[in-house]
Design a protein around this motif. Structure first.
Motif, PDB file in Angstrom:
ATOM      1  N   THR A 142      16.360 -12.747  -2.199  1.00 19.13           N
ATOM      2  CA  THR A 142      15.555 -12.454  -1.019  1.00 19.13           C
ATOM      3  C   THR A 142      14.092 -12.388  -1.429  1.00 19.13           C
ATOM      4  OG1 THR A 142      17.316 -11.184   0.049  1.00 19.13           O
ATOM      5  CG2 THR A 142      15.077 -10.803   0.826  1.00 19.13           C
ATOM      6  N   ILE A 143      13.240 -13.040  -0.662  1.00 13.81           N
ATOM      7  CA  ILE A 143      11.798 -12.989  -0.875  1.00 13.81           C
ATOM      8  C   ILE A 143      11.216 -12.129   0.238  1.00 13.81           C
ATOM      9  CG2 ILE A 143       9.663 -14.336  -0.950  1.00 13.81           C
ATOM     10  CD1 ILE A 143      11.392 -16.710  -1.919  1.00 13.81           C
ATOM     11  N   GLY A 144      10.475 -11.099  -0.138  1.00 21.71           N
ATOM     12  CA  GLY A 144       9.961 -10.161   0.855  1.00 21.71           C
ATOM     13  C   GLY A 144       8.447 -10.048   0.836  1.00 21.71           C
ATOM     14  N   MET A 145       7.860  -9.840   2.018  1.00 21.22           N
ATOM     15  CA  MET A 145       6.422  -9.624   2.150  1.00 21.22           C
ATOM     16  C   MET A 145       6.170  -8.544   3.189  1.00 21.22           C
ATOM     17  SD  MET A 145       4.647 -13.399   2.076  1.00 21.22           S
ATOM     18  CE  MET A 145       5.020 -14.583   0.770  1.00 21.22           C
ATOM     19  N   LEU A 146       4.989  -7.941   3.118  1.00 15.95           N
ATOM     20  CA  LEU A 146       4.602  -6.931   4.093  1.00 15.95           C
ATOM     21  C   LEU A 146       4.188  -7.582   5.407  1.00 15.95           C
ATOM     22  CD1 LEU A 146       2.490  -4.515   1.883  1.00 15.95           C
ATOM     23  CD2 LEU A 146       4.679  -3.983   2.973  1.00 15.95           C
ATOM     24  N   VAL A 147       4.412  -6.886   6.501  1.00 20.43           N
ATOM     25  CA  VAL A 147       3.963  -7.326   7.815  1.00 20.43           C
ATOM     26  C   VAL A 147       2.603  -6.676   8.088  1.00 20.43           C
ATOM     27  CG1 VAL A 147       4.445  -7.311  10.286  1.00 20.43           C
ATOM     28  CG2 VAL A 147       6.324  -7.499   8.652  1.00 20.43           C
ATOM     29  N   PRO A 148       1.583  -7.451   8.456  1.00 25.11           N
ATOM     30  CA  PRO A 148       0.277  -6.848   8.760  1.00 25.11           C
ATOM     31  C   PRO A 148       0.363  -6.008  10.026  1.00 25.11           C
ATOM     32  CG  PRO A 148       0.282  -9.179   9.330  1.00 25.11           C
ATOM     33  CD  PRO A 148       1.585  -8.918   8.621  1.00 25.11           C
ATOM     34  N   LEU A 149      -0.017  -4.749   9.906  1.00 27.74           N
ATOM     35  CA  LEU A 149       0.081  -3.817  11.026  1.00 27.74           C
ATOM     36  C   LEU A 149      -1.209  -3.027  11.170  1.00 27.74           C
ATOM     37  CD1 LEU A 149       3.638  -2.316  10.389  1.00 27.74           C
ATOM     38  CD2 LEU A 149       3.014  -3.956  12.158  1.00 27.74           C
ATOM     39  N   PRO A 150      -1.441  -2.446  12.346  1.00 27.41           N
ATOM     40  CA  PRO A 150      -2.598  -1.562  12.504  1.00 27.41           C
ATOM     41  C   PRO A 150      -2.474  -0.356  11.579  1.00 27.41           C
ATOM     42  CG  PRO A 150      -1.629  -2.123  14.632  1.00 27.41           C
ATOM     43  CD  PRO A 150      -0.671  -2.583  13.587  1.00 27.41           C
ATOM     44  N   LYS A 151      -3.595   0.275  11.267  1.00 28.87           N
ATOM     45  CA  LYS A 151      -3.576   1.462  10.430  1.00 28.87           C
ATOM     46  C   LYS A 151      -2.760   2.566  11.094  1.00 28.87           C
ATOM     47  CE  LYS A 151      -8.029   0.608   8.179  1.00 28.87           C
ATOM     48  NZ  LYS A 151      -9.391   1.120   7.933  1.00 28.87           N
ATOM     49  N   ARG A 152      -2.183   3.408  10.241  1.00 26.50           N
ATOM     50  CA  ARG A 152      -1.396   4.580  10.660  1.00 26.50           C
ATOM     51  C   ARG A 152      -0.041   4.216  11.244  1.00 26.50           C
ATOM     52  NH1 ARG A 152      -5.569   9.113  13.192  1.00 26.50           N
ATOM     53  NH2 ARG A 152      -6.722   9.457  11.262  1.00 26.50           N
ATOM     54  N   ARG A 153       0.343   2.956  11.208  1.00 24.97           N
ATOM     55  CA  ARG A 153       1.708   2.605  11.580  1.00 24.97           C
ATOM     56  C   ARG A 153       2.534   2.519  10.315  1.00 24.97           C
ATOM     57  NH1 ARG A 153       2.664   1.338  16.876  1.00 24.97           N
ATOM     58  NH2 ARG A 153       4.672   2.150  16.207  1.00 24.97           N
ATOM     59  N   ALA A 154       3.796   2.941  10.409  1.00 23.63           N
ATOM     60  CA  ALA A 154       4.680   2.897   9.243  1.00 23.63           C
ATOM     61  C   ALA A 154       4.839   1.452   8.780  1.00 23.63           C
ATOM     62  CB  ALA A 154       6.038   3.490   9.598  1.00 23.63           C
ATOM     63  N   PRO A 155       4.707   1.183   7.482  1.00 22.60           N
ATOM     64  CA  PRO A 155       4.796  -0.192   6.971  1.00 22.60           C
ATOM     65  C   PRO A 155       6.137  -0.847   7.285  1.00 22.60           C
ATOM     66  CG  PRO A 155       3.900   1.280   5.306  1.00 22.60           C
ATOM     67  CD  PRO A 155       4.413   2.156   6.413  1.00 22.60           C
ATOM     68  N   LEU A 156       6.077  -2.142   7.536  1.00 17.63           N
ATOM     69  CA  LEU A 156       7.264  -2.967   7.746  1.00 17.63           C
ATOM     70  C   LEU A 156       7.255  -4.106   6.735  1.00 17.63           C
ATOM     71  CD1 LEU A 156       7.288  -3.427  11.638  1.00 17.63           C
ATOM     72  CD2 LEU A 156       8.813  -1.966  10.315  1.00 17.63           C
ATOM     73  N   ALA A 157       8.436  -4.584   6.383  1.00 16.01           N
ATOM     74  CA  ALA A 157       8.551  -5.729   5.484  1.00 16.01           C
ATOM     75  C   ALA A 157       9.504  -6.749   6.084  1.00 16.01           C
ATOM     76  CB  ALA A 157       9.054  -5.290   4.110  1.00 16.01           C
TER      77      ALA A 157
END
Length: 242
Positions: free
Chosen positions: A202-217
């Motif tokens: 599996t190849i994983g990357m971060l999802v760009p999100l607004p500040k203060r939102r819990a990170p998603l991948a």
């Protein structure tokens, strides 16, 4: 019954956010719903633990998580260039030849929960299910989420996951793991390479999100040989869309 009452209160909280469309404190929610503040606090904490709400410690306010949005197969459009997150996953699915697309988020102190899965179109595929929880140190999505944390916090998660792992051979070595996290930070993506699920990559990357939102991948997974054959293309597609 107590179960029905709890269900009513849970949906009342979600309806409150639907109407107000903003983050809110325990006091605001309890007052608006005419609920005891102690009961409201316990309920909100449970929804945070289940990843249906997010809690900002600085402002002491709650807001629905992306998991709530995915329940209805919709999501806020702004962070994704006017494209729904589920549509983005479908786009990645098409652009990479129909491999399994995974969306994940940290849950609890040291777990990684799959929030949404677009299954592969191949008969031979990487199989997982939305809602499944795995140790953060044992998943590609967990690794890329960990790469955004300081090493002191990562060490605590390593120890927690190792303590919960019954098989000594499956436990990770702290020094080697932190070296891998540093490589992920430099290159911008994680890769399991069969280390977490034998035979699968599996190849994983971060999802760009607004500040203060819990990170998603987001991750793209499949059999090692098939992913290896189009690895560079998968990475290029993910980098161009995230």
């Amino acid at each position: 019954t107590a179960i029905v009452k709890s269900a009513m209160r849970t949906f009342a909280v979600l309806e409150f956010f639907r109407e107000t469309k903003r983050a809110a404190s325990v006091t605001e929610i309890a007052s608006a719903l005419e609920m005891p503040q102690s009961s409201t606090s316990v309920l909100l904490s449970s929804l945070v633990e289940l990843n249906y709400l997010e809690y900002d410690r600085k402002t002491r306010r709650f807001i629905p998580s992306y998991r709530v949005g995915l329940l209805g197969d919709w999501i806020r459009r702004s962070p994704f260039r006017d494209t729904k997150l589920t549509d983005l996953m479908e786009e990645l699915w098409s652009a990479t030849g129909g491999e399994t697309i995974l969306l994940g988020q940290q849950t609890g102190a040291a777990g990684m929960r799959y929030l949404h899965v677009v299954p592969s179109g191949y008969q031979l595929q990487f199989i997982t299910h939305a809602g499944q929880i795995r140790p953060m140190v044992r998943t590609a999505l967990g690794h890329v989420l960990l790469s955004q944390m300081p090493n002191t916090r990562i060490r605590g998660i390593i120890r927690r996951n190792n303590a919960d792992e019954p098989s000594p051979s499956a436990r990770v070595r702290e020094t080697a793991f932190l070296e891998e996290i540093e490589r992920i930070r430099r290159r911008g993506f994680s890769e399991s390479g069969g280390r977490t699920t034998p035979g699968a990559n599996t190849i994983g990357m971060l999802v760009p999100l607004p500040k203060r939102r819990a990170p998603l991948a987001i991750g793209i997974g499949g059999p090692i040989e098939r992913i290896a054959a189009k690895r560079e293309h998968i990475i290029e597609v993910m980098q161009s869309r995230l």
